[in-house]
Design an enzyme around this catalytic site. Structure first.
Site, short mmCIF file in Angstrom:
data_model
loop_
_atom_site.label_atom_id
_atom_site.label_comp_id
_atom_site.label_asym_id
_atom_site.label_seq_id
_atom_site.Cartn_x
_atom_site.Cartn_y
_atom_site.Cartn_z
N LYS A 91 2.91 3.93 -4.80
CA LYS A 91 3.44 5.01 -3.90
C LYS A 91 2.38 5.87 -3.01
O LYS A 91 1.27 6.46 -3.16
CB LYS A 91 4.29 6.10 -4.86
CG LYS A 91 5.16 7.18 -4.16
CD LYS A 91 5.78 7.86 -5.15
CE LYS A 91 6.45 9.08 -4.70
NZ LYS A 91 7.14 9.93 -5.56
N SER A 166 11.69 11.14 -4.29
CA SER A 166 10.65 10.46 -3.02
C SER A 166 10.02 9.16 -3.53
O SER A 166 9.36 8.69 -2.63
CB SER A 166 9.49 11.30 -3.20
OG SER A 166 8.92 11.59 -4.42
N SER A 190 12.18 12.52 -8.58
CA SER A 190 11.73 11.30 -7.88
C SER A 190 11.76 9.77 -8.73
O SER A 190 11.66 8.79 -7.77
CB SER A 190 10.53 11.77 -7.06
OG SER A 190 10.71 12.66 -6.35
#
Length: 489
Positions: A91, A166, A190
């Protein structure tokens, strides 16, 4: 496999394997690390343009050289661990040595860290080959994955829709078979809503299970944590075993090493009757798009078929108090992180409006406001302790709306109710975030329009293993749902 198998079929087979199957095949020498890397790179080249999930790709020759080295290690009888030779994209909020880490911000578009973050370091040491990053919204703010550096990530099941966030890039990459397992992070859902939007599993561990380093402050807000995402629960557990464990740089980390997560997940006893408390929409307090609760009710029926007892409940706690606590603590945390950027007018201009709003709101909060927010957070935890005397897990939807148009920054209305902030439509996740308890998002099903939704299950603090076992039992009962995959994949 024989030479008669077509190259296209060979690629398809390799990328379709879940991470545990892939790891076994690599270690059994059924497939070489070079062959795995070649298959994944070819597949990413073919499908990533559809969803824009993987960014900052590492040069292919460099990756193949790393794969060759992993093969030579196996030739010598050496294995680095479960991720030996497994392609991974990290990520884009986590530092990766030598690989661009933008945080989704134009202010850091050229940032190349000199060292890995702790979680990334652990994954490398377990044999992962880092092929690039997964897309994230700017600074991880907002549950819609878009930014001005790379653009938006699209939903794997319908490219017109958003991927959530996210960890939207990670979820879309998993669903499109560009990764066998993935990391993510979770402050406000997220690891949960992107999983729900992609018919996969996302696991937010107990706070302290996966320590976070480096961070500028180690005794601060304690709202976010890193964790695993996967298409199978076994993969979640195996990656968690690598990510978890104490570190002297993280004094609030849990002390157990986490190796037990690598052991086979034991099935639930035939006499087990898990007690599930269904909070749902908190007796109408949470605005829900039509169909969300219906999909979750179908998932709860699956649990009942496994012997679970499901009971509707309304916590004896004002949800408005939770929201005010969340606003204060999040604004305080974000302002602390971004205030120096905001103070520079040129840099402030490059911050997205939601980031500027968080900082400006945070700067109005007093120390007494933060104290009161933490008192409310502590009172909520005490409420949960009482609920966990009656229930093994608590359940809510993973999001209040289904995936929406990819060009919409955030829903300003849900079920006819105006959303007064850019993240109010994700209020459903803060009960788990504020508690610091382990939360898993499991696939719940699809709406009549073909949109996926997840179901959150919250367990008592440190009961991560029990929660994974329950999710594993549920997984075994939904093969048809898990077999539903994106078109062309």
């Amino acid at each position: 496999m024989t030479d008669a198998v077509s190259p296209d079929h060979r690629v398809s087979t390799i990328v379709d394997w879940d991470a545990s199957t892939l790891s076994h095949a690599i270690h059994a020498r059924e497939v070489s690390c070079r062959e795995v890397m070649t298959a994944y790179l070819a597949h990413i080249d073919a499908v990533n343009p559809r969803v824009n999930a993987i960014v900052s790709r590492v040069d292919s020759e460099r990756l193949l050289a790393q794969a060759d080295e992993r093969d030579r290690q196996l030739d010598r009888g050496e294995s680095m661990g479960w991720l030996h030779g497994v392609p991974q994209a990290i990520k884009d909020l986590s530092p990766t040595q030598g690989i661009t880490t933008t945080l989704g911000s134009p202010l850091f578009a050229d940032q190349v860290p000199e060292a890995d973050g702790l979680m990334v370091s652990r994954m490398r040491k377990a044999g992962a080959i880092i092929i690039g990053k997964t897309n994230s919204p700017e600074f991880g703010l907002g549950s819609q994955t878009y930014n001005s550096v790379f653009g938006a990530t699209r939903n794997a099941f319908d490219h017109r829709l958003c991927a959530g966030g996210s960890s939207g890039g990670a979820a879309a990459a998993l669903a499109m078979r560009m990764l066998p397992v993935a990391d993510g992070s979770d402050m406000m859902g997220s690891l949960r809503n992107p999983a729900g939007y992609h018919n996969i599993f996302g696991f937010r561990p107990s706070f302290g299970r996966v320590p976070h380093s480096p961070v500028p402050e180690i005794f601060g807000h304690q709202l976010a944590t890193e964790g695993p995402m996967g298409r199978r629960v076994d993969d979640l557990a195996q990656l968690l075993a690598i990510q978890a464990g104490p570190d002297p740089r993280a004094p609030l980390a849990l002390s157990d090493a986490g190796r037990h997560f690598a052991e086979p997940l034991q099935p639930l006893s035939a006499r087990a009757h898990p007690r599930i408390g269904w909070i749902g929409d908190w007796r109408g307090y949470l605005a829900m798009e039509e169909g969300v609760l219906d999909v979750c009710h179908e998932a709860l029926k699956v649990f009942e078929g496994l012997g679970a007892e499901v009971e509707a409940l309304t916590p004896d706690f004002a949800p408005e108090r939770l929201w005010e606590s969340w606003l204060t603590l999040r604004q305080w945390a974000v302002a602390g992180s971004l205030s120096e950027l905001w103070a520079d007018p040129e840099k402030r201009r490059l911050l997205k409006p939601e980031a500027r709003w968080e900082v400006e709101q945070g700067m109005t909060r007093s120390a007494l406001d933060v104290h009161r927010a933490n008192v409310s957070r502590s009172a909520w935890y005490q409420c949960l302790l009482a609920l966990f005397e009656r229930f093994d897990v608590l359940a809510l939807p993973s999001a209040q709306v289904f995936a929406f148009d990819v060009d919409t920054p955030w829903p300003n209305e849900v079920a006819g109710r105006a959303m007064d902030t850019y993240h109010r439509w994700m209020e459903v996740v803060i009960a788990g975030s504020l508690a610091g308890c382990p939360v898993i998002s499991v696939p719940a099903g699809f709406s009549r329009q073909g949109k996926a939704m997840g179901l959150q299950l919250i367990a008592p603090h440190r009961d991560d293993l029990a929660l994974l076992r329950l999710a594993k039992a549920y997984e075994s009962a939904i093969p048809e749902l898990l077999g539903r995959r994106p078109a062309g994949r």
